[in-house]
Design a protein around this motif. Structure first.
Motif, PDB file in Angstrom:
ATOM      1  N   LEU A  12       0.818  -1.210   0.000  1.00 20.49           N
ATOM      2  CA  LEU A  12       0.000   0.000   0.000  1.00 20.49           C
ATOM      3  C   LEU A  12       0.853   1.262   0.000  1.00 20.49           C
ATOM      4  N   ARG A  13       1.976   1.203   0.651  1.00 21.99           N
ATOM      5  CA  ARG A  13       2.857   2.374   0.740  1.00 21.99           C
ATOM      6  C   ARG A  13       3.598   2.620  -0.561  1.00 21.99           C
ATOM      7  N   ASN A  14       3.927   1.541  -1.255  1.00 29.03           N
ATOM      8  CA  ASN A  14       4.783   1.690  -2.427  1.00 29.03           C
ATOM      9  C   ASN A  14       4.099   1.298  -3.730  1.00 29.03           C
ATOM     10  N   VAL A  15       2.763   1.259  -3.720  1.00 27.25           N
ATOM     11  CA  VAL A  15       2.079   0.780  -4.904  1.00 27.25           C
ATOM     12  C   VAL A  15       2.345   1.668  -6.123  1.00 27.25           C
ATOM     13  N   GLY A  16       2.494   2.992  -5.866  1.00 29.79           N
ATOM     14  CA  GLY A  16       2.748   3.884  -6.997  1.00 29.79           C
ATOM     15  C   GLY A  16       4.068   3.602  -7.679  1.00 29.79           C
ATOM     16  N   HIS A  17       5.068   3.142  -6.859  1.00 31.58           N
ATOM     17  CA  HIS A  17       6.397   2.880  -7.433  1.00 31.58           C
ATOM     18  C   HIS A  17       6.514   1.469  -7.996  1.00 31.58           C
ATOM     19  N   THR A  18       5.655   0.598  -7.492  1.00 32.80           N
ATOM     20  CA  THR A  18       5.841  -0.803  -7.893  1.00 32.80           C
ATOM     21  C   THR A  18       4.967  -1.235  -9.057  1.00 32.80           C
ATOM     22  N   ILE A  19       3.991  -0.363  -9.458  1.00 28.83           N
ATOM     23  CA  ILE A  19       3.093  -0.786 -10.519  1.00 28.83           C
ATOM     24  C   ILE A  19       3.844  -1.057 -11.819  1.00 28.83           C
ATOM     25  N   ARG A  20       4.835  -0.170 -12.083  1.00 24.77           N
ATOM     26  CA  ARG A  20       5.622  -0.365 -13.301  1.00 24.77           C
ATOM     27  C   ARG A  20       6.457  -1.637 -13.211  1.00 24.77           C
ATOM     28  N   ASP A  21       7.035  -1.835 -12.002  1.00 24.13           N
ATOM     29  CA  ASP A  21       7.832  -3.057 -11.827  1.00 24.13           C
ATOM     30  C   ASP A  21       6.982  -4.312 -11.978  1.00 24.13           C
ATOM     31  N   GLN A  22       5.724  -4.214 -11.491  1.00 24.89           N
ATOM     32  CA  GLN A  22       4.841  -5.368 -11.603  1.00 24.89           C
ATOM     33  C   GLN A  22       4.534  -5.680 -13.063  1.00 24.89           C
ATOM     34  N   GLU A  23       4.365  -4.614 -13.856  1.00 27.54           N
ATOM     35  CA  GLU A  23       4.087  -4.837 -15.272  1.00 27.54           C
ATOM     36  C   GLU A  23       5.286  -5.468 -15.962  1.00 27.54           C
ATOM     37  N   GLU A  24       6.483  -4.961 -15.624  1.00 26.51           N
ATOM     38  CA  GLU A  24       7.693  -5.539 -16.217  1.00 26.51           C
ATOM     39  C   GLU A  24       7.876  -6.988 -15.748  1.00 26.51           C
ATOM     40  N   LEU A  25       7.570  -7.191 -14.457  1.00 29.17           N
ATOM     41  CA  LEU A  25       7.703  -8.550 -13.928  1.00 29.17           C
ATOM     42  C   LEU A  25       6.715  -9.493 -14.606  1.00 29.17           C
ATOM     43  N   ALA A  26       5.488  -8.985 -14.842  1.00 28.63           N
ATOM     44  CA  ALA A  26       4.499  -9.816 -15.523  1.00 28.63           C
ATOM     45  C   ALA A  26       4.950 -10.158 -16.940  1.00 28.63           C
ATOM     46  N   THR A  27       5.541  -9.139 -17.620  1.00 24.47           N
ATOM     47  CA  THR A  27       6.047  -9.392 -18.976  1.00 24.47           C
ATOM     48  C   THR A  27       7.166 -10.432 -18.948  1.00 24.47           C
ATOM     49  N   ALA A  28       8.092 -10.231 -17.993  1.00 23.17           N
ATOM     50  CA  ALA A  28       9.204 -11.185 -17.872  1.00 23.17           C
ATOM     51  C   ALA A  28       8.699 -12.581 -17.509  1.00 23.17           C
ATOM     52  N   ARG A  29       7.660 -12.596 -16.629  1.00 19.53           N
ATOM     53  CA  ARG A  29       7.103 -13.894 -16.241  1.00 19.53           C
ATOM     54  C   ARG A  29       6.479 -14.603 -17.430  1.00 19.53           C
ATOM     55  N   ASP A  30       5.742 -13.814 -18.262  1.00 21.32           N
ATOM     56  CA  ASP A  30       5.121 -14.410 -19.446  1.00 21.32           C
ATOM     57  C   ASP A  30       6.172 -14.964 -20.394  1.00 21.32           C
ATOM     58  N   ARG A  31       7.263 -14.175 -20.557  1.00 22.55           N
ATOM     59  CA  ARG A  31       8.342 -14.660 -21.424  1.00 22.55           C
ATOM     60  C   ARG A  31       8.977 -15.917 -20.864  1.00 22.55           C
ATOM     61  N   LEU A  32       9.210 -15.883 -19.540  1.00 18.81           N
ATOM     62  CA  LEU A  32       9.829 -17.057 -18.891  1.00 18.81           C
ATOM     63  C   LEU A  32       8.914 -18.275 -19.007  1.00 18.81           C
ATOM     64  N   THR A  33       7.606 -18.052 -18.855  1.00 20.57           N
ATOM     65  CA  THR A  33       6.658 -19.157 -19.004  1.00 20.57           C
ATOM     66  C   THR A  33       6.708 -19.717 -20.418  1.00 20.57           C
ATOM     67  N   ALA A  34       6.750 -18.813 -21.400  1.00 16.22           N
ATOM     68  CA  ALA A  34       6.823 -19.267 -22.790  1.00 16.22           C
ATOM     69  C   ALA A  34       8.108 -20.044 -23.048  1.00 16.22           C
ATOM     70  N   ILE A  35       9.227 -19.533 -22.472  1.00 15.69           N
ATOM     71  CA  ILE A  35      10.512 -20.235 -22.639  1.00 15.69           C
ATOM     72  C   ILE A  35      10.442 -21.608 -21.977  1.00 15.69           C
ATOM     73  N   ASN A  36       9.857 -21.654 -20.763  1.00 17.37           N
ATOM     74  CA  ASN A  36       9.762 -22.936 -20.066  1.00 17.37           C
ATOM     75  C   ASN A  36       8.924 -23.935 -20.857  1.00 17.37           C
ATOM     76  N   ARG A  37       7.819 -23.429 -21.440  1.00 18.96           N
ATOM     77  CA  ARG A  37       7.002 -24.325 -22.251  1.00 18.96           C
ATOM     78  C   ARG A  37       7.774 -24.838 -23.456  1.00 18.96           C
ATOM     79  N   THR A  38       8.557 -23.932 -24.060  1.00 17.93           N
ATOM     80  CA  THR A  38       9.378 -24.350 -25.199  1.00 17.93           C
ATOM     81  C   THR A  38      10.394 -25.397 -24.778  1.00 17.93           C
ATOM     82  N   LEU A  39      11.041 -25.158 -23.610  1.00 20.33           N
ATOM     83  CA  LEU A  39      12.021 -26.123 -23.116  1.00 20.33           C
ATOM     84  C   LEU A  39      11.373 -27.472 -22.801  1.00 20.33           C
ATOM     85  N   GLN A  40      10.160 -27.424 -22.219  1.00 20.62           N
ATOM     86  CA  GLN A  40       9.473 -28.678 -21.927  1.00 20.62           C
ATOM     87  C   GLN A  40       9.128 -29.421 -23.207  1.00 20.62           C
TER      88      GLN A  40
END
Length: 514
Positions: A316-344
């Motif tokens: 709650l205190r840092n939501v304004g600063h972390t929203i961008r990081d969350q979006e980047e993390l979500a993008t990175a997570r999606d990429r990592l998921t896609a890579i993991n699926r490819t590896l599997q």
């Protein structure tokens, strides 16, 4: 003069904060509810395990009690038949007395064997000395046989032996004359100490209860209580008022008639004799065990809630600063998921056996064929099939079948091949081995060694066609000669034909297609 610009509140950010608060509250409530369900489930598991233990133990002890009584009953029946046949004349008594002593010595549960005449006088006993003045006509079991004409085994209340002072359970039969009139009583006395010894092996906790009773509710043996409770009747217990009337065995929770302690009971009636075994676990001790198990768990749950609260405050205190990081993390997570699926998808190892899978086999076979054709070198392919594997699955189940494939795969992996060779699981119960730069003679030796190693595992297979009734394999071998290049389909097809010949020839063998 320009107007000063004041930033407007970010409505979407405020909505996000509200959603975050609601989310944290939902998470907190979910954690509480889930942990409440887990706590209840742990208690139910403890109760169910205790019920199963009580039921299994009571049934086991009932069979043990039957095994204790059966040889005694057979001994009395045999003695009755012999007395009916040879009589109780003085010249026969030495023979019968010796027989009683031998039978008593062979059965550790026996305190003694006795024969009484119609007046209750001792005629024979397994003891060395016979007190001719002894008379047991006043005993309840003797009176029972005087008044009842049935010849069945009778189990009476616990008595104290007049010869040794020991507590014993009288087990008796009526002895008739040839015309059916009362002739006397055959008696076997069972030592209470024997039941105390065999039942003492089982741990039921400080207040656990174990009892042997007649079907009318008379206690013949009970622990951990004193012997003063022997012969006490508890026919008013729920066990006798309704439980045994609905089922000969089972479990229930009720307060014991002896001490009022609530226990989880298992009970079982003996099939052959009018006796009941009951086993009870103290419910209060189960609660204490449950609470002891929950201490660490509840502490971790409380810590988890504190961590969630702290993280929520930080979010709650840092939501304004972390929203961008969350979006980047979500993008990175999606990429990592896609890579993991490819590896599997591109995984080259069979998950069950740890060997190369079919994809890696195909890739390696293509490269090996290209290399062999280029260098004009021989190459061998072994197609391996586990014999009668469907029967193995039908007999032992698919889990056992998976374990069997693991053992076979491990045996192949440890056969000691060269680093350029490849062992793969081809599919189902089939394996394949690629032997690069390998001629026919060497390939046959490898194949035979593989067949022998698998047979040496001695995995039981009672429906196998092999004489040893163990898991075996059949191997089809094809060697591509250096002067006769082949493609992948031809090589596999030839090895498959050889495998088919091995199956037709009786299995557990190596065949090479000529």
């Amino acid at each position: 003069m320009s107007e000063e610009h004041h930033p407007q509140p970010d409505v979407s950010m405020q909505s996000l904060r509200r959603l975050l608060v609601v989310f944290l509250l939902v998470i907190g409530c979910a954690v509480v509810l889930v942990n409440g369900w887990v706590v209840y489930s742990i208690w139910q598991r403890i109760v169910n395990e205790t019920q199963n233990n009580a039921r299994n133990l009571s049934q086991s002890l009932s069979r043990q009690a039957e095994d204790t009584l059966l040889p005694v009953e057979l001994t009395l029946q045999d003695l009755r038949d012999r007395i009916t046949l040879v009589g109780l004349d003085a010249e026969r008594q030495n023979y019968l007395r010796t027989l009683l002593m031998e039978r008593k010595a062979s059965l550790p549960q026996l305190h003694g064997l006795f024969v009484y005449d119609r007046a209750g006088n001792w005629v024979l006993t397994s003891q060395e000395m016979l007190n001719q003045r002894s008379n047991n006509a006043d005993r309840a079991y003797f009176k029972y046989h005087q008044q009842h004409s049935d010849l069945d085994l009778h189990i009476d209340e616990v008595i104290r032996s007049r010869t040794t002072g020991e507590l014993v359970i009288p087990v008796s039969m009526r002895l008739n004359n040839r015309d059916g009139t009362f002739r006397g009583v055959l008696l076997a006395t069972l030592r209470i100490d024997y039941f105390r010894q065999i039942f003492g092996y089982y741990s039921l906790g400080d207040k656990g209860l174990l009892a042997l009773m007649t079907h009318t509710g008379n206690i013949l043996y009970v622990r951990p209580f004193v012997d003063n409770l022997l012969n006490r009747n508890i026919a008013n217990s729920p066990l006798f008022t309704h439980l045994l009337k609905t089922s000969s065995n089972g479990t229930a929770s009720y307060k014991a008639a002896l001490d009022g302690v609530e226990r989880i009971f298992g009970y079982a009636s003996l099939k052959r004799y009018p006796l009941v075994i009951t086993v009870g676990y103290d419910k209060k001790q189960l609660v204490q065990a449950w609470l002891a198990e929950l201490v660490v768990y509840l502490s971790l749950c409380a810590l988890l809630l504190l961590v969630i609260a702290a993280l929520g405050w930080l979010l709650l205190r840092n939501v304004g600063h972390t929203i961008r990081d969350q979006e980047e993390l979500a993008t990175a997570r999606d990429r990592l998921t896609a890579i993991n699926r490819t590896l599997q998808t591109l995984a080259l190892v069979d998950s069950l056996t740890g060997l190369a899978n079919r994809r890696q086999f195909d890739l390696y076979l293509d490269r090996s064929l290209e290399r062999a054709n280029k260098l004009r070198s021989p190459m061998a392919l072994l197609m391996i099939d586990v014999d009668s594997f469907k029967r193995f699955n039908d007999t032992y189940g698919h889990l056992a079948g998976d374990e069997c494939l693991k053992y076979v795969g491990n045996a192949l992996l440890n056969i000691g091949l060269r680093s350029d060779d490849l062992i793969a699981r081809y599919g189902g119960e089939e394996f394949a081995v690629i032997l690069t730069d390998c001629g026919q003679e060497a390939a046959m030796k490898v194949a035979e060694r593989i067949r022998e190693v698998v047979a040496a595992l001695e995995i039981p297979h009672r429906n196998s066609e092999s004489a040893a009734k163990v898991v075996t394999i059949s191997i089809g071998l094809h060697v591509m000669q250096s002067n006769q290049p082949e493609d992948r389909q031809t090589l596999i097809g030839q090895a498959d034909k050889a495998l088919y010949q091995a199956k037709l020839a009786g299995r557990n063998r190596v065949e090479i297609l000529q």
